[in-house]
Design an enzyme around this catalytic site. Structure first.
Site, PDB file in Angstrom:
ATOM      1  N   LYS A  52      55.406  42.462 -54.485  1.00 33.19           N
ATOM      2  CA  LYS A  52      54.863  43.814 -54.326  1.00 33.19           C
ATOM      3  C   LYS A  52      54.487  44.403 -55.694  1.00 33.19           C
ATOM      4  O   LYS A  52      53.435  45.009 -55.853  1.00 33.19           O
ATOM      5  CB  LYS A  52      55.884  44.713 -53.603  1.00 33.19           C
ATOM      6  CG  LYS A  52      56.030  44.344 -52.117  1.00 33.19           C
ATOM      7  CD  LYS A  52      57.200  45.045 -51.430  1.00 33.19           C
ATOM      8  CE  LYS A  52      57.378  44.503 -50.003  1.00 33.19           C
ATOM      9  NZ  LYS A  52      58.488  45.109 -49.272  1.00 33.19           N
ATOM     10  N   GLN A  96      63.965  48.240 -50.534  1.00 32.40           N
ATOM     11  CA  GLN A  96      63.876  46.934 -49.880  1.00 32.40           C
ATOM     12  C   GLN A  96      65.088  46.707 -48.971  1.00 32.40           C
ATOM     13  O   GLN A  96      66.231  46.929 -49.372  1.00 32.40           O
ATOM     14  CB  GLN A  96      63.771  45.822 -50.946  1.00 32.40           C
ATOM     15  CG  GLN A  96      63.484  44.437 -50.390  1.00 32.40           C
ATOM     16  CD  GLN A  96      62.122  44.293 -49.726  1.00 32.40           C
ATOM     17  OE1 GLN A  96      61.174  45.001 -50.039  1.00 32.40           O
ATOM     18  NE2 GLN A  96      62.025  43.376 -48.773  1.00 32.40           N
ATOM     19  N   ASP A 119      56.595  52.899 -46.612  1.00 34.52           N
ATOM     20  CA  ASP A 119      56.998  51.871 -45.642  1.00 34.52           C
ATOM     21  C   ASP A 119      56.865  52.401 -44.210  1.00 34.52           C
ATOM     22  O   ASP A 119      56.896  51.630 -43.247  1.00 34.52           O
ATOM     23  CB  ASP A 119      58.469  51.482 -45.864  1.00 34.52           C
ATOM     24  CG  ASP A 119      58.617  50.132 -46.550  1.00 34.52           C
ATOM     25  OD1 ASP A 119      57.706  49.302 -46.433  1.00 34.52           O
ATOM     26  OD2 ASP A 119      59.669  49.929 -47.196  1.00 34.52           O
TER      27      ASP A 119
HETATM   28  N1  GUN Z   1      62.462  43.912 -45.526  1.00 34.25           N
HETATM   29  C1  GUN Z   1      61.690  43.129 -44.744  1.00 34.25           C
HETATM   30  N2  GUN Z   1      60.473  43.682 -44.577  1.00 34.25           N
HETATM   31  C2  GUN Z   1      60.477  44.851 -45.256  1.00 34.25           C
HETATM   32  C3  GUN Z   1      59.498  45.866 -45.461  1.00 34.25           C
HETATM   33  O1  GUN Z   1      58.375  45.832 -44.960  1.00 34.25           O
HETATM   34  N3  GUN Z   1      59.910  46.922 -46.240  1.00 34.25           N
HETATM   35  C4  GUN Z   1      61.157  46.986 -46.800  1.00 34.25           C
HETATM   36  N4  GUN Z   1      61.441  48.055 -47.533  1.00 34.25           N
HETATM   37  N5  GUN Z   1      62.072  46.067 -46.618  1.00 34.25           N
HETATM   38  C5  GUN Z   1      61.727  44.995 -45.861  1.00 34.25           C
END
Ligand code: GUN
Length: 290
Positions: A52, A96, A119
Site C-alpha cells: 500500500k 491493518q 477502508d
Molecule cells: N486486512 C485484510 N484486508 C484488509 C483491508 O482491506 N484493510 C485493512 N485495514 N485490513 C485488512
C-alpha cells in the site's frame, strides 16, 4: 476463457490517479496523504501494508507508515488513531487487520473519523454504503465491482453467489451487487460455513465471488459452464518445488474451474492489486472532499 487481469486493470487505475495528482501539483495544491497503522509483525499484513505504501509513492501520494509492537495496548492504539483523526496533514488512514487479541477491533474501527476512513469500515460508512449514499466503499468489494465493470461483464438479473459473509468482503459484496448500480442489479445468494448443499447452489451461479478463506475449496464439479469467477482468497500453501517453500493459492481450484469458466481472476494478480488501487481512489476522494 478470459483472465480478469487485476494487475493490468489496477495499473490503469493508478495511472488515472497519478494524472489527477499531477494536475494537483500543477495547481500548487497539496497531494493526498495516506497513513497506515500496522500493529505487530504478521508476515502477510506486513506484505500488504508495504504494498500500500509503495503504491502511494507510485501515484505521487504522501504516505506515513506507523509500526507498533505486537504488545501495543488498546489505549495506545486509540491514542494514535486520535492523533491521525486530528492531524490536518492526513487525508485518510487505515488500521491493518487483523489486530492482536488484546485489542477490540470494533472499538478501534469506531474510533476512526468516518471522513478519514478510507477502508470504509466505520459503522457510519457501512450504513451509508447499505443505503447507497456517497461514502468510501470497502476496497476489496469496490475493486471487484470495478473489475466487472471494466471488463463489461453483465451482472443485471444474473445469479450471483457470494461465498463468505465477512465484514470486509462477503457482506459488503452481497449488498453492492444487489443494489441498483453499475455491476449491480444482480440476484444475490450468500453462502457460508453453515450452508447446506453448497454445490447445488454454486452450480446455479452465473457469477461466483469466492471469499471463504479455504484454499482451493471451489472445484470444477461445483460450477456450471461459462461461469464468471472472482477469487478473493489468498493463502500460502506449502510447496517444496518453490524456493521460498510455498505458493499462493486462492479459494478456487484454478485448474479445474478455469476449464469451465468464461472469465476468471488469477491468484495472485487478480483481486489483490485491485484492492490497493481502490484504497488509493478512496484516498484521492478523501483529499478532494476536504
Ligand atoms: N486486512 C485484510 N484486508 C484488509 C483491508 O482491506 N484493510 C485493512 N485495514 N485490513 C485488512
Amino acid at each position: 476463457m478470459t483472465i480478469l487481469d487485476g494487475k493490468k486493470t489496477s495499473n490503469e487505475i493508478k495511472e488515472e490517479i497519478a494524472d489527477n495528482v499531477n494536475a494537483m501539483v500543477k495547481k500548487g495544491e497539496r497531494v493526498p496523504h495516506l497513513a497506515a497503522i500496522l500493529v505487530g509483525s504478521d508476515g502477510a499484513s506486513m506484505t500488504y501494508v508495504n504494498a500500500k505504501v509503495k503504491a502511494c509513492k507510485r501515484v505521487g501520494f504522501d504516505s506515513t507508515l506507523i509500526e507498533l509492537p505486537e504488545y501495543t495496548t488498546e489505549e495506545d492504539l486509540l491514542e494514535k488513531i486520535n492523533d491521525l483523526n486530528t492531524n490536518v496533514a492526513i487525508d485518510g488512514f487505515i488500521v491493518q487487520l487483523p489486530l492482536p487479541d488484546q485489542i477490540d477491533e470494533q472499538k478501534v474501527l469506531m474510533a476512526i473519523n468516518p471522513d478519514k476512513d478510507v477502508d470504509g469500515f466505520h459503522p457510519v460508512n457501512v450504513g451509508r454504503m447499505a443505503l447507497d449514499l456517497p461514502t468510501f466503499l470497502p476496497a476489496t468489494p469496490y475493486g471487484i465491482m470495478e473489475l466487472l465493470e471494466r471488463y463489461q461483464i453483465e451482472t443485471s438479473g444474473k445469479n450471483v453467489v457470494v461465498m463468505g459473509r465477512s465484514h470486509i468482503v462477503g457482506r459488503p459484496m452481497s449488498i453492492l451487487m444487489s443494489q441498483k448500480r453499475k455491476a449491480g442489479d444482480a440476484t444475490v445468494t450468500v453462502v457460508h460455513s453453515r450452508s447446506k448443499n453448497l454445490a447445488d447452489i454454486t452450480k446455479k451461479a452465473d457469477i461466483i465471488v469466492a471469499a471463504i478463506g479455504i484454499s482451493e475449496f471451489l472445484t470444477g464439479d461445483m460450477v456450471k459452464e461459462d461461469v464468471v469467477i472472482i477469487d478473493v482468497g489468498i493463502t500460502r500453501v506449502p510447496d517444496a518445488t518453490k524456493k521460498n517453500g510455498y505458493r499462493l493459492a486462492g479459494d478456487v481450484h484454478f485448474e479445474s474451474v478455469s476449464k469451465k469458466a468464461s472469465y476468471i481472476t488469477p491468484v495472485p494478480g487478480g483481486v489483490g492489486p485491485m484492492t490497493i488501487a481502490m484504497l488509493l481512489k478512496n484516498t484521492l476522494l478523501a483529499r478532494e472532499r476536504r
